[in-house]
Write an enzyme that holds these catalytic residues in place. Structure first.
Site, PDB file in Angstrom:
ATOM      1  N   ASN A 181       0.809  -1.228   0.000  1.00 47.40           N
ATOM      2  CA  ASN A 181       0.000   0.000   0.000  1.00 47.40           C
ATOM      3  C   ASN A 181       0.840   1.275   0.000  1.00 47.40           C
ATOM      4  O   ASN A 181       0.386   2.317  -0.483  1.00 47.40           O
ATOM      5  CB  ASN A 181      -0.949   0.013   1.206  1.00 47.40           C
ATOM      6  CG  ASN A 181      -2.328  -0.501   0.810  1.00 47.40           C
ATOM      7  OD1 ASN A 181      -2.683  -0.469  -0.377  1.00 47.40           O
ATOM      8  ND2 ASN A 181      -3.101  -0.954   1.774  1.00 47.40           N
ATOM      9  N   PHE A 215      -2.006  -8.279   4.180  1.00 45.53           N
ATOM     10  CA  PHE A 215      -0.603  -7.844   4.317  1.00 45.53           C
ATOM     11  C   PHE A 215      -0.322  -6.512   3.626  1.00 45.53           C
ATOM     12  O   PHE A 215       0.764  -6.315   3.059  1.00 45.53           O
ATOM     13  CB  PHE A 215       0.366  -8.937   3.792  1.00 45.53           C
ATOM     14  CG  PHE A 215      -0.174 -10.331   3.905  1.00 45.53           C
ATOM     15  CD1 PHE A 215      -0.591 -10.819   5.137  1.00 45.53           C
ATOM     16  CD2 PHE A 215      -0.311 -11.146   2.790  1.00 45.53           C
ATOM     17  CE1 PHE A 215      -1.121 -12.091   5.254  1.00 45.53           C
ATOM     18  CE2 PHE A 215      -0.848 -12.414   2.897  1.00 45.53           C
ATOM     19  CZ  PHE A 215      -1.253 -12.885   4.133  1.00 45.53           C
ATOM     20  N   CYS A 216      -1.303  -5.600   3.668  1.00 41.94           N
ATOM     21  CA  CYS A 216      -1.136  -4.269   3.041  1.00 41.94           C
ATOM     22  C   CYS A 216      -0.856  -4.387   1.548  1.00 41.94           C
ATOM     23  O   CYS A 216      -0.200  -3.516   0.971  1.00 41.94           O
ATOM     24  CB  CYS A 216      -0.012  -3.462   3.681  1.00 41.94           C
ATOM     25  SG  CYS A 216      -0.233  -3.154   5.407  1.00 41.94           S
ATOM     26  N   ASN A 217      -1.297  -5.483   0.928  1.00 42.88           N
ATOM     27  CA  ASN A 217      -1.073  -5.657  -0.509  1.00 42.88           C
ATOM     28  C   ASN A 217      -2.419  -6.031  -1.136  1.00 42.88           C
ATOM     29  O   ASN A 217      -2.641  -7.174  -1.535  1.00 42.88           O
ATOM     30  CB  ASN A 217      -0.027  -6.755  -0.739  1.00 42.88           C
ATOM     31  CG  ASN A 217       0.414  -6.838  -2.208  1.00 42.88           C
ATOM     32  OD1 ASN A 217      -0.358  -6.527  -3.102  1.00 42.88           O
ATOM     33  ND2 ASN A 217       1.644  -7.258  -2.436  1.00 42.88           N
TER      34      ASN A 217
END
Ligand SMILES: Cc1ncc(COP(=O)(O)O)c(C=O)c1O
Length: 466
Positions: free
Chosen positions: A138, A396-398
């Site tokens: 992100n 996972f911020c993806n």
């Protein structure tokens, strides 16, 4: 032979390269004894590396021996701090085989802050482009907000399930058109923090030849791989040091080639970033090179600890770490893929390659029951936690990789966003996605991992077989 020894023998037979990584077993005994003493199975190295006990001891010795003052002053304690900070800068360059004639090292708080420095300063404009892969953290995705605000177009290149590699034809089609006079930035991760895929470093030169500046997110790659900046020359590289050697936290870097840093236009000035500034005349001159990007006082007490981290990695040998993690993740994946419920239905679905080719030690998956319904990743995380196994759940911020892996369409997600008038919480989002999984489980290996860690996770996984 006991079951564990038998399993270890089978592992060595399948992955004989592990036998050459014994130096890490010694390191684990003398520098990571707390793991076994406290009964932890640590499998979240993509979240954070773990520090060696000797790093902390040596840092404490340095701090208790020396007197260090603010490097912006000019006195003996300040000069010593400056010497240590500049020595650390040189060490970062040396570690990545980068020449000081080619790269600047800008110290930041973490990889995200390094990315923001590029985001807010890159000369995005109407007619210019920001190209990035769906598979991105992100903190890279967020650059699009600066790009759009300045009128640049934003294009995402998809990854293809189940291997989660980039659609290279689509990428090359995006890179190919000759770039005119505008500034154009292409950003991608050297290794995915979602799937463990290692994206090709050959794209760097190809993109540059077509007129792009290239931003390489190396945060998930450098903890277990050698990044040699004498062989590839991204314009910008970002990373966080705690991901490599666990300590200290709060320190990252932007490595930028001289012309690339010269293109950036800082939106403000701060203490430490100028040569002169005037209030009366309302004018200032920015410093040149890295000082122009280091706002205020750098973390001068923690920065010298990076040298101790590099000492540790060099003692272990990054190529040895790489070989070890490859062997362990190969064994982990082989065993997980082979696990079947009594009716033959597979226990897990892995999002990413199931061979060791161009992949790192990050393995993301969901567990499925015998009727092929996924088991909520929170259940898996909780169960692992009860066995003192540290893994990570979620996306996972993806989100880009997550959406493709889990089959969530843009329409479905937009519908969920439209449901909420204000801020949507993650739990509300999960409810909205209803019968699909909104996340997965990530198991990641690193510097101090051993066969017993993997065996503990595999034992845990077996407990879901029916
Ligand atoms: C690939 C990647 N990029 C960027 C980041 C951001 O790093 P930080 O949170 O240290 O800023 C992470 C963190 O997990 C990452 O895995």
């Amino acid at each position: 032979m006991g079951r564990t020894r038998e399993d270890f023998a089978r592992f060595l037979e399948a992955y004989p390269s592990y036998a050459g990584t014994g130096a890490i077993d010694e390191l684990r005994t003398c520098d990571y004894s707390r793991l076994d003493a406290r009964g932890h199975v640590y499998l979240d190295y993509t979240g954070s590396g773990l520090y060696a006990e000797s790093q902390v001891r040596r840092h404490a010795e340095l701090l208790t021996r020396e007197v260090l003052g603010n490097p912006h002053s000019s006195n003996p304690t300040s000069e010593l701090a400056t010497t240590l900070v500049e020595r650390t800068r040189d060490r970062v360059l040396a570690y990545f085989t980068a020449s000081a004639d080619d790269y600047h090292v800008v110290f930041t708080a973490n990889a995200s802050q390094a990315l923001k420095l590029v985001a807010e300063s890159y000369p995005f404009e109407h007619g210019g482009r920001f190209l990035l892969t769906f598979d991105n953290h992100n903190s890279v995705n967020g650059i699009r907000e600066f790009a759009r605000a300045r009128g640049a177009s934003v294009t995402y290149v998809p990854v293809l399930p189940p291997d989660m590699r980039i659609d290279e034809a689509a990428l090359h089609a995006q890179l190919a058109p000759p770039v005119d006079g505008h500034a154009n930035l292409f950003a991608y991760p050297a290794q995915s923090n979602f799937s463990g895929v290692q994206h090709s470093l050959a794209w760097i030169e190809r993109a540059q030849a077509a007129g792009w500046d290239v931003l390489l997110d190396a945060a998930a790659f450098v903890p277990t791989n050698r990044l040699d900046l004498s062989r590839c020359h991204p314009d910008f590289v970002v990373l966080s040091f705690y991901k490599i050697f666990g300590y200290p936290t709060g320190v990252g870097a932007l490595l930028a080639r001289h012309p690339a840093l010269g293109k950036l236009r800082r939106p403000w000035f701060a203490g430490g970033t100028i040569t002169v500034a005037s209030v009366g005349a309302d004018m200032y001159h920015l410093a040149s090179g890295s000082p122009a990007f280091e706002d205020g006082t750098v973390d001068f007490l923690n920065l010298p600890a990076l040298e101790l981290g590099f000492d540790l990695i060099e003692r272990a040998g990054i190529d040895v770490v790489h070989a070890r993690v490859q062997a362990l993740s190969g064994w982990l994946i082989d065993n997980l893929v082979a696990m079947r419920h009594a009716n033959g239905s597979p226990l897990v679905r892995i999002y990413g390659p199931i061979t060791q080719e161009a992949r790192g030690g990050t393995v993301t998956l969901n567990f499925h029951d015998r009727d092929d319904h996924f088991i909520d990743h929170h259940v898996i995380e909780r169960g692992a936690g009860e066995r003192r196994i540290s893994i990570r759940g979620g996306c996972f911020c993806n989100p880009g990789a997550g959406e493709i892996a889990l089959g969530l369409s843009a329409g479905e997600i937009a519908h969920c966003f439209a449901q909420s008038h204000d801020r949507m919480t993650y739990n509300e989002f999960r409810r909205c996605i209803d019968n699909k999984s909104s996340g997965a489980v990530r198991v990641s290996l690193g510097l101090a991992s051993n066969h017993a860690d993997v065996a503990a996770f595999l034992d845990f996984a077996r407990s879901f077989l029916t």
